[in-house]
Design a protein around this motif. Structure first.
Motif, short mmCIF file in Angstrom:
data_model
loop_
_atom_site.label_atom_id
_atom_site.label_comp_id
_atom_site.label_asym_id
_atom_site.label_seq_id
_atom_site.Cartn_x
_atom_site.Cartn_y
_atom_site.Cartn_z
N VAL A 101 43.57 40.38 50.44
CA VAL A 101 44.19 39.56 49.40
C VAL A 101 45.65 39.96 49.31
N ASP A 108 48.68 40.54 39.09
CA ASP A 108 47.58 39.91 39.82
C ASP A 108 46.89 40.92 40.74
N TRP A 111 44.71 43.09 38.63
CA TRP A 111 43.54 42.31 38.21
C TRP A 111 42.53 42.24 39.35
N THR A 112 43.04 41.98 40.55
CA THR A 112 42.15 41.86 41.71
C THR A 112 41.40 43.16 41.96
N GLU A 115 38.76 43.61 39.32
CA GLU A 115 37.67 42.65 39.52
C GLU A 115 36.76 43.11 40.66
N ALA A 116 37.37 43.61 41.72
CA ALA A 116 36.59 44.07 42.87
C ALA A 116 35.74 45.28 42.51
N SER A 119 32.79 44.14 40.44
CA SER A 119 31.77 43.37 41.14
C SER A 119 30.84 44.26 41.94
N ALA A 121 30.82 44.78 44.87
CA ALA A 121 30.45 44.15 46.15
C ALA A 121 31.09 44.86 47.32
N ARG B 303 32.43 31.25 34.73
CA ARG B 303 33.43 32.31 34.90
C ARG B 303 34.62 31.80 35.71
N GLU B 307 39.12 30.92 34.16
CA GLU B 307 40.49 31.33 34.53
C GLU B 307 41.50 30.25 34.18
N LEU B 355 32.75 37.53 44.33
CA LEU B 355 34.05 38.18 44.08
C LEU B 355 35.18 37.34 44.65
N ARG B 358 36.00 34.38 42.51
CA ARG B 358 36.78 34.68 41.30
C ARG B 358 38.24 34.90 41.64
N ILE B 359 38.49 35.60 42.76
CA ILE B 359 39.89 35.84 43.15
C ILE B 359 40.55 34.52 43.50
N LYS B 362 41.51 32.57 40.51
CA LYS B 362 42.68 33.11 39.79
C LYS B 362 43.96 32.94 40.61
N LEU B 363 43.91 33.26 41.89
CA LEU B 363 45.13 33.33 42.68
C LEU B 363 45.39 32.08 43.51
#
Lengths: 251, 507
Positions: A101, A108, A111-112, A115-116, A119, A121, B303, B307, B355, B358-359, B362-363
């Motif tokens: 990413v 951002d 945030w990423t 979020e990761a 999760s 994951a 979800r 955003e 995941l 969601r990214i 947002k992005l």
């Protein structure tokens, strides 16, 4: 009052205990918690990247399998280049799937990362970000502790000040090892690594390591006595659980 | 359709102009101007001669087209199939939609009422075929008085309308009028061959017959909708317009759950969801989310919408929520492994895809990328980055045996000034990013030849042919390790003296 009653009343609650991090090199880097890697001088980012990838193979549960998420803030990617997948293959014995990413803004990127972590994951988050204040690192550290996803932050040379991260490492490249086959060619890469702060091993803060990467055994070794102006860490008598620098010495 | 000019009962004559080959012509005129005989197509000078007090402005065709598209998007409220019809018309396929609004007449009345309230002058026709509906709207309907024709009654219903309603060219209409055939009904009895013979060209005759057949339903006329119709959609009319964002969230929750239940019953998931909020003032806000793999988990979809949900401004209230599922496909759902040791792979693909969703939400689309290695010796071609689509690339089996590769690659090779031995010595000193770097050790060259099959030789010369690259791995006195290359050889006859570039950095 038995345990069940205590639980029902909310007085005690069960929690999965975190695995104890032994004070052994690399002190949980890329295995637990948030670790910061910072440049010693501008342009040391390749050394940082190499050390982060090499340290994955060290420690108790080396190289946790699973996908990793690689976050690169756009400006840093332009400045220092991007990490190709080939680099992951040369540093790891396993195939490591990777998602990349490239957010433009620091907010951002943070945030990423969070979020990761939440999760669960991915097995590891590596992030190249321009900076993070104490609150941001605290958020990441709490999330990482709760969900058990380690985070490695690669940061530019100006990184100073308070942090909630598990440790901060400062890395500089050193002239490489002599090449056994061609004395005019560069050899195995060497880095000068300073553990600036550490929560796991506070008594070792300020300690420096001169490390050499062996791309055949995929391991890091301490370089004795070669580092310019630095005292080599004293050789441990025997490797044991409390061994401070549980890494092999170069022959 | 054109926005009604609000104002006094008898507004001054006003026209929109556009420049044509013959000069400025009238593109559109208001009713007062039309009454004065100023019709679209007239030269502007002639128009001003007829009405010296004529007001004018320049027409903005792009803005008109944009407005028409927005209006077509708003029509999703009535039917998922809306198409543009010319520069000023919309075609709606309402089969199966009218019962939601209490019958065809009620639906047309409600649509007309809403358009009037939003300030659109309009004429509406409804019939069993697009051609008949178009003819009704152009010739039979009046402002605020829609013309309806029951299915199968096209032949009788259209008989009295002028042939101009058939979407024919001006020449064809003039020709038919000269033959004494001003009404559509008069065409019914004429033999087709005899009709075709009267036209100047075969194309015009075919067009006339085609339009007549389409209006009567003898030939099918497919619509080309702006948006492909969604596979599933759920609507939630709000009896009382909602104005708070909490209510929007709650409404989204309800329709997501309904839609996911529908999808689950069919064993399907969708990769794209569109959420429309129709406001009572006639505007619509739409949000779209895409996912890496088909999903039907309500919590996950909500979800993703969350955003961007803030961008919906309820304004004076929202009276209809609509959720559409697009790009549906079968979902293979497997039970989650009880323990990590039993899982087929180390990566939970579903969690990873969630995941990534969601990214991306947002992005922006395409922000999560994966690399598929390519069989190529050229370092800039060895990697192929593409958006993550739910599947991780398989482990690569590189057959190429290469030299050491850097840990960081610059996105574009950067030119450097180099002092090196000619013709093929390693660099001794180079300037990169305005810093002089003295090389202490160097390794190389590793020659990578260009892939000749990718570039055809230019005609009449070899000036632009790609050149072989000699790569060197060098280390400077401070410990920095670089991957430099010389683009070309000194004796390859492919341009000037070769230049040096930095391509990557070693750890």
């Amino acid at each position: 009052m038995d345990l069940a009653t205590l639980k029902a009343n909310g007085i005690v609650r069960t929690q999965t205990a975190r695995p104890p991090v032994r004070a052994v090199f690399p002190f949980g880097l890329s295995q637990t918690g948030v670790h910061e890697l910072a440049e010693a001088r501008f342009g040391d980012m390749p050394a940082l990247t190499g050390f982060a990838l090499a340290a994955r193979n060290e420690g108790q549960n080396r190289g946790r399998a699973g996908a990793i998420l690689w976050v690169t803030q756009a400006g840093l990617g332009m400045e220092h280049g991007l990490v190709p997948d080939g680099a992951l293959r040369t540093f790891s014995p396993h195939h490591t799937p990777r998602l990349v990413v490239r957010p433009g803004k620091l907010a951002d990127a943070l945030w990423t990362i969070e979020e990761a972590i939440a999760s669960s994951a991915v097995s590891l988050v590596v992030a190249e970000i321009s900076g993070a204040d104490f609150t941001a690192t605290r958020r990441l550290a709490l999330a990482s502790g709760r969900h058990g996803v380690p985070v490695v932050l690669l940061m530019p040379y100006g990184r100073e000040g308070a942090t909630a991260a598990e440790a901060r490492w400062r890395i500089a490249p050193r002239p490489s090892a002599p090449n056994r086959y061609d004395s005019r060619a560069p050899g195995a890469p060497r880095w000068h690594v300073v553990l600036e702060r550490s929560r796991t091993a506070p008594h070792l803060a300020g300690r420096s390591f001169d490390l050499e990467w062996n791309d055949e055994t995929l391991s890091l070794t301490v370089v004795p006595g070669l580092a310019a102006g630095q005292v080599t860490p004293p050789a441990p008598p025997r490797r044991g659980p409390s061994d401070a620098s549980g890494i092999r010495r170069a022959s | 359709m054109r926005p009604a000019s609000a104002g006094p009962a008898d507004p001054p004559p006003f026209v929109l102009t556009e420049s044509a080959q013959a000069g400025l012509i009238v593109a559109a005129a208001n009713r007062t101007a039309l009454d004065l005989g100023i019709a679209p197509g007239l030269r502007f000078t002639d128009a001003r001669a007829r009405a010296p007090q004529l007001l004018s402005g320049e027409i903005d065709r792009e803005a008109d087209a944009r407005g028409l598209r927005n209006l077509a998007a708003w029509m999703v409220r009535w039917t998922p199939l809306a198409a543009l019809d010319g520069l000023d018309g919309l075609m709606l396929e309402t089969t199966g939609c009218d019962h939601l609004h209490g019958g065809e007449a009620a639906m047309v009345a409600a649509l007309s009422q809403r358009l009037t309230r939003a300030g659109y002058a309009h004429r509406m026709g409804l019939a069993g075929t697009p051609g008949a509906a178009s003819a009704l709207a152009r010739a039979a309907a009046k402002e605020g008085l829609p013309a309806l024709l029951p299915e199968g009654a096209e032949r009788d219903g259209l008989a009295e309308l002028p042939v101009a309603a058939l979407r024919l060219s001006n020449e064809a209409v003039t020709l038919l009028r000269r033959f004494g055939l001003p009404r559509i009904g008069q065409l019914y009895g004429i033999d087709r061959k005899a009709l075709a013979r009267r036209f100047q060209s075969r194309d015009m005759a075919d067009a006339a017959c085609l339009r007549l057949d389409q209006a009567l339903g003898l030939r099918i006329e497919p619509l080309r909708p702006l948006q492909p119709p969604p596979a599933h959609s759920v609507r939630l009319p709000c009896p009382e317009p909602i104005a708070s964002s909490e209510a929007v969230v709650e409404g989204l929750r309800q329709i997501t759950e309904t839609l996911c239940a529908d999808l689950a019953r069919l064993g399907q998931g969708a990769r794209s969801f569109a959420f429309h909020a129709f406001k009572s003032d006639g505007e619509v806000s739409s949000l779209t989310v895409t996912t890496a793999r088909p999903v039907r988990t309500p919590a996950h979809i909500q979800r993703l919408f969350r955003e961007t949900l803030d961008s919906i401004d309820p304004g004076f209230g929202i009276d209809l929520l609509l959720l559409e599922a697009r790009r549906t496909g079968p979902m293979n759902v497997s039970a989650v492994a009880l323990s990590g040791d039993l899982a087929a792979s180390d990566t939970d693909d579903a969690a990873l895809a969630a995941l990534a969703d969601r990214i991306v939400a947002k992005l922006g689309p395409g922000s999560v990328r994966v690399n598929t290695p390519q069989e190529s010796h050229a370092p800039d071609r060895a990697e192929h980055w593409h958006p993550y689509d739910g599947a991780l690339p398989p482990p690569s089996h590189t057959h190429a045996t290469t030299g050491p590769r850097p840990v960081r690659m610059l996105s574009h090779p950067e030119r450097v000034d180099v002092i090196a031995e000619v013709p093929d010595g390693p660099p001794l000193r180079f300037v990169w990013r305005r810093v002089v770097r003295t090389v202490s050790r160097a390794d190389g060259p590793e020659r990578i030849n260009p892939e000749w099959w990718r570039s055809l030789p230019p005609v009449g010369g070899t000036g632009k042919m790609p050149r072989a690259r000699d790569y060197y791995r060098v280390e400077d006195s401070k410990g920095g390790r670089y991957w430099l290359f010389r683009d070309g050889l000194y004796d390859d006859d492919r341009g000037a003296a070769p230049e040096w570039y930095v391509q990557g950095l070693f750890a």
